[in-house]
Design a protein around this motif. Structure first.
Motif, short mmCIF file in Angstrom:
data_model
loop_
_atom_site.label_atom_id
_atom_site.label_comp_id
_atom_site.label_asym_id
_atom_site.label_seq_id
_atom_site.Cartn_x
_atom_site.Cartn_y
_atom_site.Cartn_z
N TYR A 156 0.85 -1.19 0.00
CA TYR A 156 0.00 0.00 0.00
C TYR A 156 0.89 1.24 0.00
O TYR A 156 1.88 1.31 0.73
N ILE A 157 0.51 2.21 -0.83
CA ILE A 157 1.29 3.44 -1.00
C ILE A 157 0.45 4.62 -0.51
O ILE A 157 -0.76 4.68 -0.73
N TYR A 158 1.11 5.59 0.12
CA TYR A 158 0.46 6.81 0.57
C TYR A 158 1.33 8.00 0.19
O TYR A 158 2.56 7.94 0.33
N ASN A 159 0.70 9.07 -0.27
CA ASN A 159 1.41 10.31 -0.59
C ASN A 159 0.78 11.42 0.24
O ASN A 159 -0.28 11.95 -0.09
N LEU A 160 1.42 11.76 1.35
CA LEU A 160 0.87 12.68 2.34
C LEU A 160 1.79 13.87 2.51
O LEU A 160 3.01 13.73 2.48
#
Length: 404
Positions: free
Chosen positions: A59-63
């Protein structure tokens, strides 16, 4: 950034942003001047390649923070920005910002907007993010009750703005699932950093576990035997895993040395005539300029201040105290202040040679394929950091490497 007990300058991500803002403002940062570049696109493609060999979903997150407005939020796979809703007390669940990552042996491309932020990736489980009244609550796995404690994950930090892209691999908070970062320039060349040597992942943990003095206690292992991470030493002091006196002997020797001699700091590589002179008087190290006027003073630092480059070694974004503090922080962590009275030390051959040193940083650098790492917040002093930058980026990369 996040929920760390330290102020923002302690993180590598803030280092990236500070450098990016300095370049944008035209401030001297010790790097050669760059020719004018074409306008940076509103979003840049970032390809995540999964070479981990692991079978779990990723899972990838761009925060991060949208630089045009200062709003905090997240970006979807197309680079569209979504502001966080208001938080609560106690913190409420944040919207699910997960992007499905690539299976092992595959790659996924997303787009990143003009952010100062983090690219998180996790194996097997989605990460838990919550929103407090003060903003996003990010993982803080030094806390035994953190919901992400038993998840294998890591993150990269980046800033994309009108002056280009800065992206790093960071171990400022922890050493965990390995990855590398890269950027492709307009001429087609690609620069990358962050890869470990063959066997380097396990080699690091083996070396840290063998280091006496509590350093082995930084390693966190899941109940199924999976080694998840090693905490950075500042977090080890916070949790009681590492003695708060870890650096005391070295600090005492530095204090004794410079009560009778001078420590010269030349903080800007492109300004060799800007020098500051440190002498100890009692519990204070005073720094004077070439005219003999005191420009700033530092109390005798404790180990946590050294490992975190904060508190008694605070480094504001100014042109005097901050640059001196950065240099001191690097000298303490690398244990070069006694072997070289002229700081920063220019080469890595003499780093970490004292018995009292930042062994976490020492062992990380020893396992990096190119020797570069962000093992503490100001590991960029002397350009030993795992960071790539381009003023007109065409493509960015994050490569998830094997744990074996």
């Amino acid at each position: 950034m996040g929920t760390r007990r330290a102020p923002a300058p302690r993180t590598a991500g803030r280092t990236c942003l500070a450098l990016a803002l300095a370049v944008s403002a035209g401030l001297a940062v010790g790097a050669p001047a760059q020719p004018a570049q074409a306008a940076v696109a509103a979003t840049v493609p970032l390809t995540i390649t999964n070479n981990s060999g692991r079978g779990e979903p990723v899972y990838i997150y761009n925060l991060g923070t949208l630089l045009s407005t200062g709003q905090q939020g997240w970006a979807d796979a197309n680079g569209a920005f979504h502001p966080w809703p208001g938080g609560a007390n106690p913190p409420a669940p944040a919207p699910d910002a997960a992007i499905t990552g690539p299976a092992s042996g595959r790659a996924t491309t997303i787009r990143i907007p003009k952010f100062s932020g983090r690219i998180y990736f996790s194996y097997g489980q989605k990460l838990v993010f919550k929103l407090a009244t003060g903003g996003l609550v990010q993982p803080a796995v030094q806390n035994p009750s953190d919901p992400n404690r038993n998840i294998l994950f890591n993150w990269s930090e980046y800033t994309l703005n009108d002056a280009g892209l800065w992206i790093n691999s960071t171990q400022v908070d922890m050493f965990s699932a390995p990855y590398a970062v890269g950027v492709k320039a307009a001429d087609g060349t690609t620069r990358s950093t962050g890869h470990l040597k063959p066997g380097g992942y396990q080699g690091f943990f083996n070396a840290l576990k063998a280091q006496p003095g509590g350093w082995a206690n930084l390693v966190q292992t899941r109940s199924d035997g999976t080694v998840l991470r090693a905490l950075a030493p500042g977090h080890g002091i916070e949790t009681g895993a590492l003695p708060a006196t870890a650096m005391n002997d070295y600090v005492n020797r530095v204090w004794s040395r410079y009560a009778g001699s001078t420590l010269t700091v030349t903080p800007f590589a492109d300004q060799p005539n800007t020098k500051y002179y440190g002498r100890v008087a009692g519990n204070v190290m005073n720094f004077t300029n070439s005219a003999g006027a005191v420009v700033t003073s530092f109390q005798k630092p404790d180990s946590d201040s050294i490992f975190g480059c904060y508190k008694l070694l605070d480094a504001p974004n100014d042109l005097v105290r901050g640059p001196i503090s950065r240099t001191l922080c690097a000298g303490y962590n690398r244990s070069t202040l006694l072997t070289n009275p002229n700081q920063p030390d220019s080469g890595s051959a003499g780093f970490y040679q004292d018995a009292v040193t930042n062994h976490y940083a020492r062992k990380i650098h020893a396992q990096m394929a190119d020797g570069s790492a962000y093992a503490f917040a100001f590991d960029d002093v002397g350009h030993h950091e795992s960071l790539v930058h381009d003023g007109n980026p065409q493509q960015a990369y994050v490569t998830l490497d094997p744990l074996n």
